[in-house]
Motif scaffolding. Structure first.
Motif, PDB file in Angstrom:
ATOM      1  N   THR A 153      33.192   6.216   2.150  1.00  0.00           N
ATOM      2  CA  THR A 153      34.300   6.112   1.995  1.00  0.00           C
ATOM      3  C   THR A 153      33.776   4.395   1.899  1.00  0.00           C
ATOM      4  O   THR A 153      35.137   3.786   1.566  1.00  0.00           O
ATOM      5  CB  THR A 153      34.919   6.399   3.576  1.00  0.00           C
ATOM      6  N   ASN A 155      19.721  11.218   2.968  1.00  0.00           N
ATOM      7  CA  ASN A 155      20.084  11.581   5.126  1.00  0.00           C
ATOM      8  C   ASN A 155      18.868  13.398   4.251  1.00  0.00           C
ATOM      9  O   ASN A 155      19.276  13.875   3.465  1.00  0.00           O
ATOM     10  CB  ASN A 155      20.704  11.516   5.305  1.00  0.00           C
ATOM     11  N   GLU A 165      29.484  11.243   4.869  1.00  0.00           N
ATOM     12  CA  GLU A 165      31.175  10.722   4.545  1.00  0.00           C
ATOM     13  C   GLU A 165      31.854   9.315   4.923  1.00  0.00           C
ATOM     14  O   GLU A 165      32.848   8.579   4.306  1.00  0.00           O
ATOM     15  CB  GLU A 165      31.914  11.816   5.537  1.00  0.00           C
ATOM     16  N   GLY A 166      30.987   9.214   6.074  1.00  0.00           N
ATOM     17  CA  GLY A 166      31.288   7.475   6.016  1.00  0.00           C
ATOM     18  C   GLY A 166      30.976   5.976   5.772  1.00  0.00           C
ATOM     19  O   GLY A 166      32.090   5.440   4.995  1.00  0.00           O
ATOM     20  N   GLN A 189      21.475  14.717   0.091  1.00  0.00           N
ATOM     21  CA  GLN A 189      21.635  15.176   1.767  1.00  0.00           C
ATOM     22  C   GLN A 189      20.565  15.982   0.765  1.00  0.00           C
ATOM     23  O   GLN A 189      20.666  17.039   0.653  1.00  0.00           O
ATOM     24  CB  GLN A 189      22.949  15.996   2.185  1.00  0.00           C
ATOM     25  N   LYS A 243      29.818  -2.180  13.427  1.00  0.00           N
ATOM     26  CA  LYS A 243      31.050  -1.977  12.255  1.00  0.00           C
ATOM     27  C   LYS A 243      30.477  -1.997  10.714  1.00  0.00           C
ATOM     28  O   LYS A 243      30.456  -2.870  10.109  1.00  0.00           O
ATOM     29  CB  LYS A 243      32.709  -2.016  12.059  1.00  0.00           C
ATOM     30  N   PRO A 247      23.973  11.602  12.938  1.00  0.00           N
ATOM     31  CA  PRO A 247      24.384  13.382  12.445  1.00  0.00           C
ATOM     32  C   PRO A 247      25.035  13.145  10.957  1.00  0.00           C
ATOM     33  O   PRO A 247      25.581  12.581  10.240  1.00  0.00           O
ATOM     34  CB  PRO A 247      26.067  12.899  12.986  1.00  0.00           C
ATOM     35  N   GLN A 267      26.469  14.996   7.946  1.00  0.00           N
ATOM     36  CA  GLN A 267      28.096  14.677   7.926  1.00  0.00           C
ATOM     37  C   GLN A 267      28.956  13.809   7.956  1.00  0.00           C
ATOM     38  O   GLN A 267      29.112  12.723   6.777  1.00  0.00           O
ATOM     39  CB  GLN A 267      28.525  16.155   7.909  1.00  0.00           C
ATOM     40  N   SER A 268      29.188  12.946   9.008  1.00  0.00           N
ATOM     41  CA  SER A 268      30.043  12.071   9.352  1.00  0.00           C
ATOM     42  C   SER A 268      29.670  10.587   9.096  1.00  0.00           C
ATOM     43  O   SER A 268      30.089  10.194   8.111  1.00  0.00           O
ATOM     44  CB  SER A 268      30.072  11.799  11.127  1.00  0.00           C
ATOM     45  N   ASN A 269      27.443  10.788   8.890  1.00  0.00           N
ATOM     46  CA  ASN A 269      27.445   9.923   8.566  1.00  0.00           C
ATOM     47  C   ASN A 269      27.063   9.294   7.031  1.00  0.00           C
ATOM     48  O   ASN A 269      28.448   8.133   6.745  1.00  0.00           O
ATOM     49  CB  ASN A 269      25.688   9.754   8.668  1.00  0.00           C
ATOM     50  N   GLU A 309      30.838  -0.369   7.964  1.00  0.00           N
ATOM     51  CA  GLU A 309      31.439  -0.515   7.399  1.00  0.00           C
ATOM     52  C   GLU A 309      32.198  -1.641   6.490  1.00  0.00           C
ATOM     53  O   GLU A 309      31.984  -1.545   5.581  1.00  0.00           O
ATOM     54  CB  GLU A 309      33.171   0.276   7.391  1.00  0.00           C
TER      55      GLU A 309
END
Length: 110
Positions: free
Chosen positions: A63, A45, A59-60, A77, A29, A53, A55-57, A31
């Motif tokens: 966050t 990225n 954003e994670g 990006q 994990k 990926p 977007q999810s990378n 995060e």
């Protein structure tokens, strides 16, 4: 490809997910560690990255830094770049299978 070769390939794939490193990687994990980083960070990225990926990378990561209170982050990006930050080439369906096999052979040095 013969049926024996197919079965051998399937068995190798199944065995690979039982390796301790893979199991550890799948449970990891990031995060939990990213939240602890307090120094400035640059995250890059490629938009066409097929291995991570975007977007999810991103954003994670964003966050996790936010939750950890790190406001000294720059996240970018880059359009049309792949995982290696090279211009992404259109995939040619008829060449994809051959290309993937060659990449795997090189990776595993077979």
């Amino acid at each position: 490809m013969s049926e024996t070769d197919k079965n051998q390939m399937i068995n190798q794939q199944i065995q690979s997910v039982t390796y301790p490193w893979i199991r550890s990687f799948l449970r990891f994990k990031p995060e939990e560690y990213l939240k602890k980083i307090k120094c400035p960070v640059l995250v890059l990225n490629g938009e066409k990255d097929l291995q991570v990926p975007p977007q999810s990378n991103l954003e994670g990561i964003k966050t996790a830094f936010k939750n950890g209170g790190n406001k000294k982050t720059t996240i970018k990006q880059y359009p049309n770049l792949n995982h290696l930050f090279k211009n992404a080439q259109p995939v040619q369906p008829k060449n994809t299978e051959k290309s993937n096999k060659l990449s795997l052979l090189k990776f595993y040095q077979i």
